[in-house]
Design a protein around this motif. Structure first.
Motif, mmCIF file in Angstrom:
data_model
loop_
_atom_site.group_PDB
_atom_site.id
_atom_site.type_symbol
_atom_site.label_atom_id
_atom_site.label_comp_id
_atom_site.label_asym_id
_atom_site.label_seq_id
_atom_site.Cartn_x
_atom_site.Cartn_y
_atom_site.Cartn_z
ATOM 1 N N PRO A 68 -7.555 35.790 19.798
ATOM 2 C CA PRO A 68 -7.766 35.191 21.128
ATOM 3 C C PRO A 68 -9.123 34.507 21.278
ATOM 4 C CG PRO A 68 -8.111 37.539 21.247
ATOM 5 C CD PRO A 68 -7.665 37.261 19.842
ATOM 6 N N SER A 69 -9.482 33.665 20.318
ATOM 7 C CA SER A 69 -10.713 32.890 20.435
ATOM 8 C C SER A 69 -10.435 31.633 21.236
ATOM 9 C CB SER A 69 -11.252 32.541 19.048
ATOM 10 O OG SER A 69 -10.274 31.838 18.306
ATOM 11 N N ARG A 70 -11.466 31.026 21.787
ATOM 12 C CA ARG A 70 -11.291 29.876 22.661
ATOM 13 C C ARG A 70 -10.559 28.739 21.950
ATOM 14 N NH1 ARG A 70 -16.427 26.588 24.758
ATOM 15 N NH2 ARG A 70 -16.098 25.582 22.747
ATOM 16 N N GLY A 71 -9.486 28.263 22.576
ATOM 17 C CA GLY A 71 -8.743 27.127 22.060
ATOM 18 C C GLY A 71 -7.602 27.477 21.128
ATOM 19 N N SER A 72 -7.536 28.723 20.658
ATOM 20 C CA SER A 72 -6.424 29.107 19.790
ATOM 21 C C SER A 72 -5.169 29.317 20.634
ATOM 22 C CB SER A 72 -6.759 30.386 19.034
ATOM 23 O OG SER A 72 -6.993 31.457 19.946
ATOM 24 N N ALA A 73 -4.014 29.071 20.057
ATOM 25 C CA ALA A 73 -2.760 29.201 20.809
ATOM 26 C C ALA A 73 -1.649 29.646 19.878
ATOM 27 C CB ALA A 73 -2.387 27.882 21.476
ATOM 28 N N VAL A 74 -0.690 30.359 20.438
ATOM 29 C CA VAL A 74 0.488 30.775 19.688
ATOM 30 C C VAL A 74 1.707 30.674 20.589
ATOM 31 C CG1 VAL A 74 0.147 33.232 20.268
ATOM 32 C CG2 VAL A 74 1.494 32.599 18.253
ATOM 33 N N LEU A 75 2.820 30.229 20.021
ATOM 34 C CA LEU A 75 4.076 30.094 20.763
ATOM 35 C C LEU A 75 4.942 31.306 20.466
ATOM 36 C CD1 LEU A 75 2.887 27.184 20.582
ATOM 37 C CD2 LEU A 75 5.235 26.338 20.517
ATOM 38 N N ILE A 76 5.360 32.012 21.504
ATOM 39 C CA ILE A 76 6.177 33.216 21.369
ATOM 40 C C ILE A 76 7.631 32.849 21.635
ATOM 41 C CG2 ILE A 76 6.550 35.572 22.165
ATOM 42 C CD1 ILE A 76 3.824 35.161 20.884
ATOM 43 N N PRO A 77 8.519 33.039 20.637
ATOM 44 C CA PRO A 77 9.925 32.666 20.850
ATOM 45 C C PRO A 77 10.671 33.737 21.644
ATOM 46 C CG PRO A 77 9.627 33.519 18.636
ATOM 47 C CD PRO A 77 8.268 33.502 19.270
ATOM 48 N N ASP A 78 11.796 33.335 22.262
ATOM 49 C CA ASP A 78 12.681 34.321 22.895
ATOM 50 C C ASP A 78 13.786 34.691 21.917
ATOM 51 O OD1 ASP A 78 14.512 32.213 22.892
ATOM 52 O OD2 ASP A 78 14.197 31.735 25.006
ATOM 53 N N ASP A 79 14.720 35.500 22.365
ATOM 54 C CA ASP A 79 15.764 35.986 21.452
ATOM 55 C C ASP A 79 16.853 34.953 21.189
ATOM 56 O OD1 ASP A 79 16.928 35.988 23.916
ATOM 57 O OD2 ASP A 79 17.343 38.145 23.992
ATOM 58 N N LYS A 80 16.721 33.754 21.775
ATOM 59 C CA LYS A 80 17.694 32.680 21.532
ATOM 60 C C LYS A 80 17.042 31.504 20.808
ATOM 61 C CE LYS A 80 20.383 33.868 25.654
ATOM 62 N NZ LYS A 80 20.916 33.370 26.961
ATOM 63 N N ASN A 81 15.928 31.796 20.141
ATOM 64 C CA ASN A 81 15.175 30.786 19.393
ATOM 65 C C ASN A 81 14.586 29.694 20.296
ATOM 66 O OD1 ASN A 81 15.649 31.968 16.837
ATOM 67 N ND2 ASN A 81 17.688 31.034 16.779
ATOM 68 N N GLY A 82 14.441 30.019 21.553
ATOM 69 C CA GLY A 82 13.751 29.143 22.480
ATOM 70 C C GLY A 82 12.297 29.568 22.616
#
Length: 470
Positions: free
Chosen positions: A46-60
C-alpha cells in the motif's frame, strides 16, 4: 469534462478503496478468502500510487485498492484514470478517508490529455461524483485545462494574435469588453516598452485589455506576461535554453484562466485583465543591449540584457493598472530561472507589498493543496539594478537574487497605495507524474481563486469596518 461524470444511480460502478499501511489489515479482513489469496499473489504493497484490481467470482472487477498518502489527497487517485480499464468507478466509503472533492480533482487532472496534434484511442476511466461536487469542480478543472492547453500549444499556433483571440472568445462567453493596442498603436497610447520588446517580430506586439463587472464593485486587475516565444533577443539564448520557450506565455495563461474563474463565479468585482503579448525575436530593428527606453511611468531603463524582456512588457501594464487605482493588483509571469533554482519547478515564488495579502493567499494555498512560497522584496538589492546613465537597468551583472531583483524592478511601477502580488511561476512539468503530465501546468491558480472568493465574498466584505464619512 474528461474523467468525471455525475452519479445518477444506474449501472455498475466499481468501488475504489484507498489504503495505507495502517488500514491494509482491516481491508484484508473485509475481503473473502479468494480475494485475500489474489491480493497476496499480486505482491501489492500500500505505497502511494500502487494499485491492484480485485476480481469477483465471475471474473469481473469487484474492487480496486489504491495506496495513498493521507497527507496528499490531491495525488491519491491521480494515476488511476490512465491506469484502470475503461469504465465507471467511485470512491469507496471503506478505507482511508479522503476529501472527496480533492480526490476527484486529482482524478480529473490525471485524466487530462493534450490531443491537438496527436489523438489517442485510449479512453480514461471515469469517476462518478455527486452533482454538487461536479458543479464546484468543473470550472476549476476547465481552468487548469485551459492553462495547460495554452502553454502546450506551439508558438506557430499560439502567437500574440491567438492569445488575443482566446481572450475575445472568453469575453463573448461572459459578456465582457475587449480593447487592444497593436503594433505602432502602442507608441501612440504610451506603451513604449511593450513595443520595444516585440517590434522585431513579424507578429506585431499588442496589449489586450478585457473589462467585466460593475464599475461600483472593488476593482481587481489581473496581469499576465504573454511572451509567446523568447529567443533572448540579441542576447540570444543557447539552443537548450530556447527549446521550451513556447511556455514563456505561461503567466498570461494563468491570468486568463483566473479571469475566467472570477467571471464564471460572478464574483462581485470590477475585473480588468491585461495581457501584454509579444515575441522576443531577432531582426534589424531588435532592441539592443545598452539601449535606453523611457517607460509609460516616465522612468528611463537601460537595457542591460535583452533576455530580461518579461519585466519590460509587464512594467507598462503595471503602470497602466496603477492609474486605475485598483483594490488589488496581481501579476503572473514565467519571469526568472533564479526562482526555479531557489524553489524548484513545483513552487511558484510569491512577492507582495502587503503582509495580509501574503498570509491570506498562503492560507488558501495550503487549503487547496496548490503550493507557493513567499520570497522577500529585499529593497537593499535595488542597487543591483543601478545604471550609470538611466534611472535604473532591467538587469544587472550579479547573478545573485535574480527573482528578487526582478520583483523589485516590477515594484517600481506599482503605486505605493496599491495592494500588489507578483507570482513568478514555472507553468511547466519537466516529467510525467500522476495528475501532472509532462508539459504546461497551472500552478497557484486554484489557490488564488480560493483567496479571491474569500476576499470578495459578500459575508467577508460585510464584516469589514466601513469608512466613516465626516
Amino acid at each position: 469534462m474528461s474523467g468525471l461524470i455525475e452519479y445518477r444511480g444506474r449501472g455498475a460502478v466499481t468501488p475504489i478503496e484507498a489504503v495505507d499501511r495502517q488500514s491494509i489489515a482491516a481491508c484484508r479482513r473485509r475481503l473473502g478468502a479468494a480475494a485475500r489469496r489474489w491480493l497476496d499473489a499480486s505482491g501489492f504493497e500500500p505505497s502511494r500510487g500502487s494499485a491492484v484490481l480485485i476480481p469477483d467470482d465471475k471474473n469481473g472487477l469487484a474492487r480496486v485498492l489504491v495506496g495513498v498518502d493521507p497527507q496528499q489527497p490531491l495525488a491519491a487517485l491521480a494515476g488511476l484514470p490512465q491506469q484502470l480499464p475503461a469504465g465507471r468507478y467511485r470512491l469507496a466509503e471503506e478505507g482511508v478517508a479522503l476529501d472527496p472533492q480533492l480526490a476527484a480533482l486529482g482524478w480529473a487532472l490525471g485524466a487530462y490529455r493534450f490531443d491537438r496534434y496527436r489523438k489517442s484511442a485510449a479512453v480514461p476511466a471515469q469517476l462518478v461524483v455527486s452533482r454538487a461536487d461536479l458543479n464546484v469542480l468543473k470550472p476549476q478543472i476547465e481552468a487548469v485545462g485551459l492553462v495547460r492547453d495554452l502553454v502546450n500549444t506551439p508558438t506557430e499556433d499560439m502567437g500574440p494574435e491567438q492569445i488575443a483571440q482566446t481572450i475575445k472568445e472568453m469575453a463573448r462567453t461572459h459578456r465582457a469588453r475587449v480593447k487592444e493596442w497593436v503594433g505602432d498603436a502602442l507608441l501612440k497610447a504610451n506603451f513604449p516598452t511593450i513595443h520595444a520588446v516585440g517590434r522585431a517580430s513579424h507578429r506585431p506586439p499588442r496589449l489586450v485589455e478585457m473589462t467585466w463587472g460593475k464599475a461600483t464593485d472593488p476593482k481587481l486587475v489581473l496581469i499576465g506576461k504573454g511572451v509567446c516565444f523568447d529567443t533572448g533577443g540579441l542576447d540570444l539564448k543557447p539552443s537548450a535554453g530556447m527549446r521550451w520557450m513556447k511556455k514563456d506565455m505561461g503567466g498570461s495563461a494563468h491570468a486568463i484562466a483566473l479571469a475566467s474563474l472570477v467571471m464564471a463565479a460572478k464574483l462581485p468585482v470590477h475585473l480588468t485583465l491585461l495581457v501584454p503579448t509579444v515575441e522576443n525575436s531577432v531582426s534589424g530593428n531588435a532592441l539592443r543591449p545598452g539601449d535606453v527606453v523611457r517607460t509609460r511611468a516616465g522612468h528611463t531603463v537601460e537595457i542591460d540584457n535583452t533576455d530580461a524582456e518579461g519585466r519590460l512588457i509587464l512594467c507598462d501594464a503595471l503602470a497602466y493598472a496603477g492609474e486605475q487605482e485598483p483594490d488589488l493588483l496581481v501579476d503572473f509571469a514565467t519571469l526568472t530561472g533564479a526562482a526555479r533554482v531557489a524553489l524548484g519547478p513545483d513552487l511558484p515564488a510569491l512577492f507582495t507589498n502587503r503582509e495580509p495579502l501574503a498570509s491570506g493567499v498562503l492560507e488558501a494555498a495550503e487549503a487547496t493543496h496548490d503550493p507557493m512560497w513567499r520570497l522577500p522584496l529585499w529593497r537593499p538589492y535595488h542597487s543591483m539594478l543601478s545604471s550609470y546613465l538611466a534611472d535604473f537597468a532591467n538587469s544587472g551583472a550579479s547573478r545573485h537574487a535574480g527573482a528578487i531583483t526582478a520583483a523589485l524592478y516590477l515594484e517600481r511601477f506599482v503605486p505605493e497605495a496599491t495592494p500588489w502580488m507578483h507570482v513568478d511561476v514555472y507553468a511547466w512539468n519537466d516529467s510525467h507524474r500522476p495528475g501532472r503530465p509532462r508539459g504546461g501546468e497551472a500552478q497557484s491558480l486554484r489557490a488564488f481563486f480560493a483567496f479571491l472568493q474569500k476576499r470578495y465574498s459578500k459575508a467577508h466584505r460585510a464584516s469589514k469596518p466601513r469608512k466613516r464619512k465626516d
